[in-house]
Design an enzyme around this catalytic site. Structure first.
Site, mmCIF file in Angstrom:
data_model
loop_
_atom_site.group_PDB
_atom_site.id
_atom_site.type_symbol
_atom_site.label_atom_id
_atom_site.label_comp_id
_atom_site.label_asym_id
_atom_site.label_seq_id
_atom_site.Cartn_x
_atom_site.Cartn_y
_atom_site.Cartn_z
ATOM 1 N N SER A 292 0.811 -1.224 0.000
ATOM 2 C CA SER A 292 0.000 0.000 0.000
ATOM 3 C C SER A 292 0.841 1.268 0.000
ATOM 4 C CB SER A 292 -0.896 0.024 1.250
ATOM 5 O OG SER A 292 -1.770 -1.075 1.273
ATOM 6 N N HIS A 363 -7.123 -0.004 6.498
ATOM 7 C CA HIS A 363 -6.679 -1.381 6.721
ATOM 8 C C HIS A 363 -6.621 -1.739 8.202
ATOM 9 C CE1 HIS A 363 -6.025 -2.315 2.552
ATOM 10 N NE2 HIS A 363 -5.266 -1.243 2.388
#
Length: 428
Positions: A292, A363
């Site tokens: 990410s 997340h």
């Protein structure tokens, strides 16, 4: 002549759609007669709104936001009854009286073919005006409330997208990709190769329109850099062999496709269901992780350096040097400091005054663990601009997802690995 006949007559005569007609149709749609013939009226209203120019649509949106308010007398009476007799029934009466007629109007607009898409487009359009027009926040809140109900998980369909998917859907992947630009059809074909997977949520009201999609790479071990995942020089036989021996699924791009659905949560459901799909297809998979970006890191560090809250003032001139990431000696002098500061940034608790990275919040809120921070994982201009090229692995471990989620939501505790802890400044 009634509003419906008038609007049809105007369109036949080539006259521009009228804002007044749109307002008349909205009032008609909310009336008792409108309820009886709602599908016809809502269709005509949507036709008129599509034909309005941008300024008139904006005026109509302000009209919706300011006109269809709850009946203040009825609401006051319901509130007084509740204060005198606090029961479930009187509380329900307050909720009913507080419900703005605007929500019912929006529900009836939704009855027309294409009504859902029109309301999503309306919410997208008002986004640009929310800061300057506080009244529009009421309309935005009503739209979000209704869309969250209509787009709940029970209505969503998960589909795998591959090279055999309709061309119109494939074109939308190229258009909507928000993390790593898809540079044409060859690039897209590589991302749909046998060692890659792409899944998207769809909704019956928007056929052929993905709501959100995730791109997955099947690899061995944690991927720490994005270029190998986007490489185009792998043939299909090699890709199949890679998929067969893969032990890790890397979620390297998640893109929301509909701006009008911002704030309506899909991503957490998407990741969890895709994990189940991948486990069923590839039993060898043992790890499920992201690779990410850290989109808020540079902004946070720049502010920290500017206000003197960081002892690393010398960094300012060093990171301002263009191309430092391509010079091994110079990049290595920055590595330790930037990795430490990124670990500090990503482990900030979500408290007032702390700017939490949006990708991290997503997340960690889904129960992932902050697993690894990767130096120069993405050195394209956007990656350097956002986070000095640093990328992050968030690990989704089935046995700890729920506990991690609960800890983050309740007190801001961030699950993290020993590797991340090792980057943090040592406490005295």
């Amino acid at each position: 002549m009634n509003p419906i006949t008038q609007s049809l007559s105007d369109q036949r005569n080539g006259q521009p759609a009228s804002l007044d007609h749109a307002k008349q149709l909205a009032a008609k749609l909310l009336s008792e007669r409108g309820e009886a013939s709602g599908a016809l009226v809502s269709r005509e209203l949507n036709d008129v709104l599509r034909a309005l120019d941008g300024n008139d649509r904006y005026d109509f949106q302000r009209y919706l936001a300011t006109t269809f308010q709850p009946d203040s007398n009825a609401l006051r009476a319901a509130a007084e009854r509740y204060l005198n007799d606090a029961t479930a029934e009187t509380a329900a009466a307050v909720a009913q009286a507080a419900d703005p007629p605007r929500q019912e109007l929006l529900r009836r607009i939704n009855m027309a073919p294409g009504g859902t898409a029109a309301l999503i487009a309306m919410r997208r359009e008002i986004t640009a005006h929310l800061r300057d027009e506080p009244e529009l926040k009421l309309l935005d809140a009503d739209l979000k409330h209704l869309l969250a109900s209509w787009f709940n998980r029970g209505f969503l369909e998960l589909r795998r997208i591959d090279w055999q998917s309709p061309a119109a859907v494939l074109e939308k992947l190229i258009a909507y990709e928000a993390v790593h630009e898809i540079k044409g059809w060859d690039d897209l074909r590589r991302r749909l190769a046998p060692d890659r997977r792409c899944f998207a949520f769809f909704h019956p009201a928007l056929p052929g329109e993905p709501l959100i999609f995730v791109e997955v790479a099947l690899v061995q071990g944690l991927a720490t850099s994005i270029p190998p995942l986007l490489s185009q020089d792998v043939d299909e036989d090699a890709a199949r062999a890679q998929a067969a021996k893969a032990d890790t699924a890397i979620f390297y791009s998640i893109s929301n496709c509909q701006e009008g659905l911002r704030g309506v949560s899909f991503g957490n459901f998407l990741i969890k269901q895709v994990v189940e799909e991948l486990q069923a297809e590839f039993p060898r998979l043992k790890q499920f992780s992201t690779l990410s970006p850290v989109p808020g890191f540079r902004r946070w560090l720049t502010q920290r350096l500017a206000d003197g809250s960081a002892p690393d003032a010398a960094l300012s001139s060093q990171i301002a040097h263009d191309g430092w990431w391509n010079e091994l000696r110079q990049s290595e002098t920055l590595r330790a400091d930037l990795m430490r500061l990124c670990a500090t940034y990503l482990t900030l608790r979500p408290l007032p005054g702390n700017r939490i990275d949006p990708v991290a919040r997503f997340h960690l809120g889904n129960g992932a663990r902050l697993e690894r921070i990767n130096w120069l994982g993405n050195t394209v201009p956007r990656g350097v601009q956002e986070s000095f090229g640093i990328m992050v692995n968030y690990l989704y471990d089935h046995d700890s997802i729920e506990a991690n989620h609960e800890a983050f939501v309740h007190d801001g505790t961030i699950a993290r690995s020993a590797d991340v802890d090792a980057l943090l400044p040592k406490s005295d």
